[in-house]
Design a protein around this motif. Structure first.
Motif, PDB file in Angstrom:
ATOM      1  N   THR A 177      12.821  -5.011  -7.156  1.00 39.93           N
ATOM      2  CA  THR A 177      13.290  -6.369  -7.421  1.00 39.93           C
ATOM      3  C   THR A 177      12.598  -7.298  -6.439  1.00 39.93           C
ATOM      4  N   THR A 178      12.201  -8.443  -6.918  1.00 41.64           N
ATOM      5  CA  THR A 178      11.491  -9.374  -6.041  1.00 41.64           C
ATOM      6  C   THR A 178      11.596 -10.799  -6.561  1.00 41.64           C
ATOM      7  N   GLN A 179      11.473 -11.735  -5.639  1.00 45.45           N
ATOM      8  CA  GLN A 179      11.338 -13.137  -6.020  1.00 45.45           C
ATOM      9  C   GLN A 179       9.936 -13.628  -5.694  1.00 45.45           C
ATOM     10  N   TYR A 180       9.079 -12.683  -5.239  1.00 46.22           N
ATOM     11  CA  TYR A 180       7.694 -13.025  -4.937  1.00 46.22           C
ATOM     12  C   TYR A 180       6.825 -12.741  -6.159  1.00 46.22           C
ATOM     13  N   LEU A 181       6.308 -13.791  -6.771  1.00 47.05           N
ATOM     14  CA  LEU A 181       5.487 -13.638  -7.964  1.00 47.05           C
ATOM     15  C   LEU A 181       4.234 -12.820  -7.669  1.00 47.05           C
ATOM     16  N   GLU A 182       3.633 -13.050  -6.526  1.00 45.52           N
ATOM     17  CA  GLU A 182       2.426 -12.314  -6.161  1.00 45.52           C
ATOM     18  C   GLU A 182       2.714 -10.820  -6.044  1.00 45.52           C
ATOM     19  N   GLU A 183       3.884 -10.477  -5.537  1.00 50.33           N
ATOM     20  CA  GLU A 183       4.258  -9.070  -5.367  1.00 50.33           C
ATOM     21  C   GLU A 183       4.360  -8.364  -6.714  1.00 50.33           C
ATOM     22  N   ALA A 184       5.021  -8.995  -7.670  1.00 58.39           N
ATOM     23  CA  ALA A 184       5.123  -8.413  -9.011  1.00 58.39           C
ATOM     24  C   ALA A 184       3.749  -8.288  -9.641  1.00 58.39           C
ATOM     25  N   ASP A 185       2.915  -9.311  -9.449  1.00 51.37           N
ATOM     26  CA  ASP A 185       1.563  -9.306 -10.018  1.00 51.37           C
ATOM     27  C   ASP A 185       0.728  -8.166  -9.437  1.00 51.37           C
ATOM     28  N   GLU A 186       0.868  -7.920  -8.137  1.00 50.25           N
ATOM     29  CA  GLU A 186       0.081  -6.900  -7.444  1.00 50.25           C
ATOM     30  C   GLU A 186       0.505  -5.480  -7.807  1.00 50.25           C
ATOM     31  N   LEU A 187       1.809  -5.252  -7.943  1.00 47.78           N
ATOM     32  CA  LEU A 187       2.316  -3.884  -7.983  1.00 47.78           C
ATOM     33  C   LEU A 187       2.790  -3.382  -9.341  1.00 47.78           C
ATOM     34  N   GLN A 228       0.829  -1.203   0.000  1.00 48.81           N
ATOM     35  CA  GLN A 228       0.000   0.000   0.000  1.00 48.81           C
ATOM     36  C   GLN A 228       0.869   1.260   0.000  1.00 48.81           C
ATOM     37  N   ILE A 229       1.956   1.226   0.734  1.00 48.84           N
ATOM     38  CA  ILE A 229       2.876   2.365   0.747  1.00 48.84           C
ATOM     39  C   ILE A 229       3.453   2.596  -0.640  1.00 48.84           C
ATOM     40  N   VAL A 230       3.831   1.526  -1.330  1.00 51.28           N
ATOM     41  CA  VAL A 230       4.362   1.648  -2.686  1.00 51.28           C
ATOM     42  C   VAL A 230       3.332   2.283  -3.607  1.00 51.28           C
ATOM     43  N   ARG A 231       2.088   1.846  -3.507  1.00 49.50           N
ATOM     44  CA  ARG A 231       1.034   2.421  -4.355  1.00 49.50           C
ATOM     45  C   ARG A 231       0.866   3.917  -4.091  1.00 49.50           C
ATOM     46  N   GLU A 232       0.952   4.321  -2.829  1.00 46.52           N
ATOM     47  CA  GLU A 232       0.803   5.730  -2.487  1.00 46.52           C
ATOM     48  C   GLU A 232       1.975   6.553  -3.038  1.00 46.52           C
ATOM     49  N   LEU A 233       3.167   6.000  -2.998  1.00 47.06           N
ATOM     50  CA  LEU A 233       4.328   6.698  -3.542  1.00 47.06           C
ATOM     51  C   LEU A 233       4.177   6.931  -5.042  1.00 47.06           C
ATOM     52  N   VAL A 234       3.724   5.906  -5.746  1.00 47.21           N
ATOM     53  CA  VAL A 234       3.543   6.029  -7.196  1.00 47.21           C
ATOM     54  C   VAL A 234       2.443   7.039  -7.502  1.00 47.21           C
ATOM     55  N   ALA A 235       1.404   7.054  -6.691  1.00 49.66           N
ATOM     56  CA  ALA A 235       0.332   8.037  -6.883  1.00 49.66           C
ATOM     57  C   ALA A 235       0.856   9.460  -6.739  1.00 49.66           C
ATOM     58  N   ASP A 236       1.928   9.631  -5.962  1.00 50.60           N
ATOM     59  CA  ASP A 236       2.560  10.944  -5.796  1.00 50.60           C
ATOM     60  C   ASP A 236       3.559  11.255  -6.909  1.00 50.60           C
TER      61      ASP A 236
END
Length: 318
Positions: free
Chosen positions: A196-206, A181-189
């Motif tokens: 970088t991630t090894q979590y597939l769900e994280e890449a899919d979400e963000l 959620q913090i990442v989404r708010e930063l991008v909105a700004d």
């Protein structure tokens, strides 16, 4: 020179890096649009952290070029550092200092005036829900709190490009979603996030765009939908209200197969708008009524495994 919509926030061409005889990066090309989330997805050892270190001027490449925030990482390293923030895999928080003291230390390092630094620290403590813990030693913080403080420290200098290297590694699901959620708010700004991630769900979400890195090479890049459409197995499921409509659709759709569920067909499809329109037009021309239509495409697990051929690599959906 500030990053604008007319130029990439990050642009890399032909990045190469070796350590001894081990080739870590083998000609990596990347372009990141300002104000977006770009995810570099790969297993441990794929070269993700090395890429971030080169782009953030921490190490030099053996070949290729890169510009971040409009500045060349080799010729203008100070300008690059002034434009970016970096949150690494391991927290940069000083455990002996309080949360507030960690932020004030970063304000000093950014040469903020004392009053401005205190205002900035107070704003970030509020934004990251750390006010109650502000005067407690960071060693007493939970993992999620430490990651929030770590990212808050990155934001003290108001960077326009932020590198998040495995930002949720080791976090529980609730803390991970809080970080998302913090990442989404930063991008909105208007901030650009290089994740970088090894979590597939994280890449899919963000991520707005995803690059799959495998053994030092980018083997695929695109939006999540574009990547998923590259993998066979996508289909459209059609459910009908009556047997007559199902039988009529089977005569029209030669490649359709009966679904295990009653009165349903499974039609191979890449899930694109064009293919869906073609399918619907075929049914409409013959006045075949469909009770329910749903699109099924492969997920990022399927994409990663198909592209890399990996079966034991540490890439997870947890």
């Amino acid at each position: 020179m500030a990053t604008t919509q007319s130029q990439p926030a990050v642009a890399a061409t032909g990045l190469r890096k070796t350590f001894g005889d081990h080739v870590v990066l083998d000609g990596v090309d990347l372009t990141v649009t300002p104000g977006s989330v770009f995810s570099l997805l790969g297993a441990n050892g794929a070269g993700k952290t090395t890429t971030v270190k080169i782009l953030s001027t921490l190490i030099s490449a053996d070949g290729g070029t890169a510009r971040v925030g409009g500045h060349d990482v080799v010729r203008e390293p100070d300008a690059v550092r002034a434009a970016i923030g970096v949150t690494g895999q391991f927290s940069a928080v000083d455990n002996l200092l309080t949360g507030e003291e960690n932020l004030l230390l970063m304000a000093d390092l950014h040469h903020l005036a004392r009053g401005e630094g205190r205002r900035r620290a107070a704003e970030l403590l509020e934004r990251f829900d750390l006010v109650e813990a502000a005067r407690k030693p960071a060693i007493t913080y939970s993992g999620g709190m430490r990651r929030r403080l770590d990212l808050a420290m990155t934001l003290v200098g108001s960077p326009r490009v932020i590198f998040l290297d495995e930002p949720t590694a080791g976090l529980d699901p609730r803390s991970r979603r809080g970080m998302w959620q913090i990442v989404r708010e930063l991008v909105a700004d208007g901030v650009t996030i290089f994740l970088t991630t090894q979590y597939l769900e994280e890449a899919d979400e963000l991520a707005d765009r995803i690059a799959v890195l495998d053994h030092g090479r980018v083997i695929a890049e695109g939006t999540e939908d574009e990547l998923k459409r590259r993998i066979p197995g996508g289909h459209v499921r059609l459910r009908f209200a009556e047997q007559k409509a199902l039988d009529a659709a089977r005569r029209v759709l030669a490649h359709a197969a009966p679904d295990n569920d009653a009165l349903a067909l499974r039609v191979p499809s890449d899930g694109s708008v064009r293919s869906l329109k073609t399918l619907i037009d075929q049914l409409d021309r013959r006045a075949i009524e469909v009770d329910e239509l749903s699109v099924h495409t492969p997920d990022l697990d399927d994409v990663f495994l198909a592209l890399t051929g990996a079966t034991n690599e540490k890439v997870t959906t947890r």
